[in-house]
Enzyme design. Structure first.
Site, PDB file in Angstrom:
ATOM      1  N   SER A 125      -3.376   6.007 -11.549  1.00 35.41           N
ATOM      2  CA  SER A 125      -4.185   7.049 -12.346  1.00 35.41           C
ATOM      3  C   SER A 125      -3.176   7.985 -12.672  1.00 35.41           C
ATOM      4  O   SER A 125      -2.340   8.462 -11.746  1.00 35.41           O
ATOM      5  CB  SER A 125      -5.325   7.236 -11.764  1.00 35.41           C
ATOM      6  N   TYR A 138     -10.598  10.473  -5.126  1.00 33.20           N
ATOM      7  CA  TYR A 138     -10.165   9.605  -5.865  1.00 33.20           C
ATOM      8  C   TYR A 138      -8.602   9.755  -6.275  1.00 33.20           C
ATOM      9  O   TYR A 138      -7.922   8.729  -6.077  1.00 33.20           O
ATOM     10  CB  TYR A 138     -10.855   9.652  -7.421  1.00 33.20           C
ATOM     11  N   LYS A 142      -5.416   7.369  -5.408  1.00 28.63           N
ATOM     12  CA  LYS A 142      -4.332   6.861  -6.478  1.00 28.63           C
ATOM     13  C   LYS A 142      -2.826   7.428  -6.172  1.00 28.63           C
ATOM     14  O   LYS A 142      -1.914   6.734  -6.588  1.00 28.63           O
ATOM     15  CB  LYS A 142      -4.853   7.324  -7.918  1.00 28.63           C
TER      16      LYS A 142
END
Length: 252
Positions: A125, A138, A142
């Site tokens: 990401s 998150y 990533k």
């Protein structure tokens, strides 16, 4: 082999690989994967990327159709909000799906392809490049996926194993995963760019990586430079991100 293929990037990548003539085995925890990928001739399998044994079972299934040449670790989940307010299970699931799912998948991919060569494609990401308040767990997973992929490539090179590891870092896209958090206050940063990326654009970029030797690609590239500012100069970057969040709130 493509994980997280019931919808979004995974579905688009699986379709494009099938169109290229690959026999595609596509997995997801959602049983709908079996039906949606059958529409373009792929083979759907219900599997949980958190389970190393599930990866090995899928690898065995894939070998029935020939040599495994491409392994795509795409499955991911997203939750927003301050980490101290997130449930234990939510935090654990993000780490296990987003990071351990990639690690386990890559290990099995190497086990499967090391004798004949192949390519591993990991979907990270834009948040891998720097801090993202509101998406701390998150973003951490990533960032780990990006570092893991390049580190794994180094290990493969040192061992003389003919496998290339690619990592794609897309910005926020118009997927069901983003739509589910659209009304969350802390999702505003996702809407701070020029607009959500079309999933097909990300799938095209992902498959294009398999055609060359480039290890990492950000989509769009200019956003990666902005994201890196937060890592190089965190104090400045966090102030910029606060402004971007306000802009994202208006767009959201």
């Amino acid at each position: 082999m493509v994980t997280g293929a019931a919808r979004g990037f995974g579905l688009g990548i699986a379709r494009r690989l099938a169109e290229r003539g690959y026999a595609v085995v596509a997995t997801d925890v959602d049983p709908v994967v079996e039906e949606v990928v059958s529409r373009f001739g792929a083979h759907g399998v219900v599997a949980d990327v958190r389970d190393p044994a599930a990866h090995r079972a899928v690898a065995d299934a894939a070998r029935r159709y020939g040599r495994v040449a491409v392994w795509v670790n795409n499955a991911g989940v997203l939750a927003t909000g301050p980490v101290w307010e997130q449930d234990d299970d939510v935090v654990r699931r993000m780490v296990e799906v987003n990071l351990l799912g990639v690690v386990h998948g890559s290990r099995v991919a190497v086990e499967t392809m090391r004798g004949s060569g192949g390519r591993i494609l990991n979907i990270a990401s834009m948040s891998a490049y720097g801090p993202v308040p509101g998406l701390a767990v998150y973003a951490a997973t990533k960032a780990a996926v990006l570092n893991f992929g390049t580190s794994l490539q180094g290990d493969l090179d040192l061992a003389g194993v003919p496998i290339r590891v690619h990592t794609l870092c897309p910005d926020a896209a118009d997927t069901a995963m983003v739509d589910r958090v659209r009304d969350d206050e802390d999702s505003a940063i996702l809407f701070s760019g020029g607009g959500l990326l079309p999933p097909d654009e990300v799938a095209d970029a992902a498959v294009a990586l398999l055609d060359g030797r480039r290890l990492v690609r950000a989509v769009p590239a200019h956003r990666a430079g902005m994201a890196r500012l937060g890592a190089v100069a965190p104090s400045v970057g966090l102030r910029v991100l606060a402004l971007m969040r306000k802009w994202g709130e208006k767009r959201r």
